[in-house]
Design a protein around this motif. Structure first.
Motif, mmCIF file in Angstrom:
data_model
loop_
_atom_site.group_PDB
_atom_site.id
_atom_site.type_symbol
_atom_site.label_atom_id
_atom_site.label_comp_id
_atom_site.label_asym_id
_atom_site.label_seq_id
_atom_site.Cartn_x
_atom_site.Cartn_y
_atom_site.Cartn_z
ATOM 1 N N LYS A 9 31.358 37.210 47.552
ATOM 2 C CA LYS A 9 30.213 36.319 47.765
ATOM 3 C C LYS A 9 28.994 36.809 46.994
ATOM 4 N N THR A 10 28.752 38.111 47.058
ATOM 5 C CA THR A 10 27.616 38.696 46.340
ATOM 6 C C THR A 10 27.792 38.529 44.836
ATOM 7 N N LEU A 11 29.013 38.727 44.356
ATOM 8 C CA LEU A 11 29.300 38.531 42.937
ATOM 9 C C LEU A 11 29.040 37.086 42.524
ATOM 10 N N ILE A 12 29.481 36.137 43.336
ATOM 11 C CA ILE A 12 29.260 34.717 43.025
ATOM 12 C C ILE A 12 27.767 34.430 42.911
ATOM 13 N N VAL A 13 26.995 34.864 43.891
ATOM 14 C CA VAL A 13 25.551 34.600 43.896
ATOM 15 C C VAL A 13 24.878 35.249 42.690
ATOM 16 N N ASN A 14 25.225 36.500 42.406
ATOM 17 C CA ASN A 14 24.580 37.213 41.294
ATOM 18 C C ASN A 14 25.045 36.729 39.934
ATOM 19 N N ALA A 15 26.339 36.553 39.747
ATOM 20 C CA ALA A 15 26.874 36.157 38.438
ATOM 21 C C ALA A 15 26.438 34.745 38.047
ATOM 22 N N LEU A 16 26.281 33.889 39.053
ATOM 23 C CA LEU A 16 25.941 32.497 38.764
ATOM 24 C C LEU A 16 24.469 32.184 39.020
ATOM 25 N N SER A 28 33.516 31.752 54.131
ATOM 26 C CA SER A 28 34.655 32.241 53.339
ATOM 27 C C SER A 28 35.709 31.177 53.075
ATOM 28 N N GLN A 29 35.725 30.130 53.897
ATOM 29 C CA GLN A 29 36.727 29.080 53.709
ATOM 30 C C GLN A 29 36.133 27.795 53.139
ATOM 31 N N GLU A 30 34.841 27.836 52.810
ATOM 32 C CA GLU A 30 34.184 26.686 52.189
ATOM 33 C C GLU A 30 34.678 26.531 50.758
ATOM 34 N N PRO A 31 35.023 25.317 50.355
ATOM 35 C CA PRO A 31 35.448 25.124 48.956
ATOM 36 C C PRO A 31 34.348 25.579 47.991
ATOM 37 N N LEU A 32 34.754 26.230 46.910
ATOM 38 C CA LEU A 32 33.773 26.682 45.927
ATOM 39 C C LEU A 32 33.336 25.547 45.012
ATOM 40 N N GLY A 36 31.936 21.494 48.438
ATOM 41 C CA GLY A 36 31.636 22.763 49.098
ATOM 42 C C GLY A 36 30.387 23.397 48.524
ATOM 43 N N LEU A 37 30.555 24.522 47.863
ATOM 44 C CA LEU A 37 29.439 25.248 47.272
ATOM 45 C C LEU A 37 28.873 24.509 46.057
ATOM 46 N N GLY A 38 29.660 23.605 45.486
ATOM 47 C CA GLY A 38 29.170 22.764 44.401
ATOM 48 C C GLY A 38 29.271 23.370 43.016
ATOM 49 N N LEU A 39 30.148 24.359 42.835
ATOM 50 C CA LEU A 39 30.307 24.958 41.509
ATOM 51 C C LEU A 39 31.022 23.986 40.580
ATOM 52 N N ASP A 40 30.850 24.185 39.260
ATOM 53 C CA ASP A 40 31.504 23.323 38.275
ATOM 54 C C ASP A 40 32.381 24.167 37.341
ATOM 55 N N SER A 41 32.924 23.543 36.315
ATOM 56 C CA SER A 41 33.865 24.234 35.431
ATOM 57 C C SER A 41 33.206 25.374 34.645
ATOM 58 N N ILE A 42 31.960 25.224 34.270
ATOM 59 C CA ILE A 42 31.242 26.300 33.587
ATOM 60 C C ILE A 42 31.086 27.494 34.527
ATOM 61 N N ASP A 43 30.754 27.200 35.786
ATOM 62 C CA ASP A 43 30.651 28.259 36.791
ATOM 63 C C ASP A 43 31.987 28.973 36.951
ATOM 64 N N ALA A 68 44.350 27.443 42.858
ATOM 65 C CA ALA A 68 44.462 27.724 44.293
ATOM 66 C C ALA A 68 43.723 29.015 44.646
ATOM 67 N N HIS A 69 43.787 30.023 43.775
ATOM 68 C CA HIS A 69 43.080 31.281 44.030
ATOM 69 C C HIS A 69 41.568 31.078 44.056
ATOM 70 N N PHE A 70 41.074 30.134 43.274
ATOM 71 C CA PHE A 70 39.639 29.870 43.185
ATOM 72 C C PHE A 70 39.173 28.816 44.189
ATOM 73 N N ALA A 71 40.010 28.473 45.148
ATOM 74 C CA ALA A 71 39.666 27.428 46.115
ATOM 75 C C ALA A 71 38.474 27.827 46.982
ATOM 76 N N ASN A 72 38.467 29.077 47.454
ATOM 77 C CA ASN A 72 37.381 29.553 48.301
ATOM 78 C C ASN A 72 37.298 31.078 48.215
ATOM 79 N N VAL A 73 36.333 31.649 48.888
ATOM 80 C CA VAL A 73 36.125 33.101 48.839
ATOM 81 C C VAL A 73 37.328 33.842 49.404
ATOM 82 N N ARG A 74 37.877 33.348 50.505
ATOM 83 C CA ARG A 74 39.008 34.033 51.136
ATOM 84 C C ARG A 74 40.209 34.085 50.200
#
Length: 86
Positions: A9-16, A28-32, A36-43, A68-74
């Motif tokens: 989660k910290t990596l996602i917030v900092n990297a993006l 942790s189960q929210e779609p990325l 969900g979190l609203g990320l796009d293909s560039i993200d 499938a691995h990138f579906a959510n944080v978990r």
């Protein structure tokens, strides 16, 4: 909270540069992506690079398994654990 999930989660917030989001508030189960979190293909690309650099994991090519691995944080944390075990 799972330690690896918090690291992801910290990596996602900092990297993006998600300035309005605190890592602890991400479910942790929210779609990325999408509603969900609203990320796009560039993200996704930036996140993939950050994951490789931080955790030393290999992401060969984008396929249904990788999606499938990138579906959510978990699922990302589980993927990292499986890569570390190999």
């Amino acid at each position: 909270m799972d330690e690896l999930e918090l690291e992801v989660k910290t990596l996602i917030v900092n990297a993006l540069n998600l300035e309005d989001i605190e890592p602890e508030t991400i479910d942790s189960q929210e779609p990325l992506f999408g509603d969900g979190l609203g990320l796009d293909s560039i993200d996704a690309l930036e996140l993939g690079v950050a994951l490789r650099k931080t955790f030393g994991i290999k992401i060969e090519s984008v396929n249904d398994d990788v999606k499938a691995h990138f579906a959510n944080v978990r699922s990302l944390a589980q993927f990292i654990r499986s890569q570390r075990a190999e």
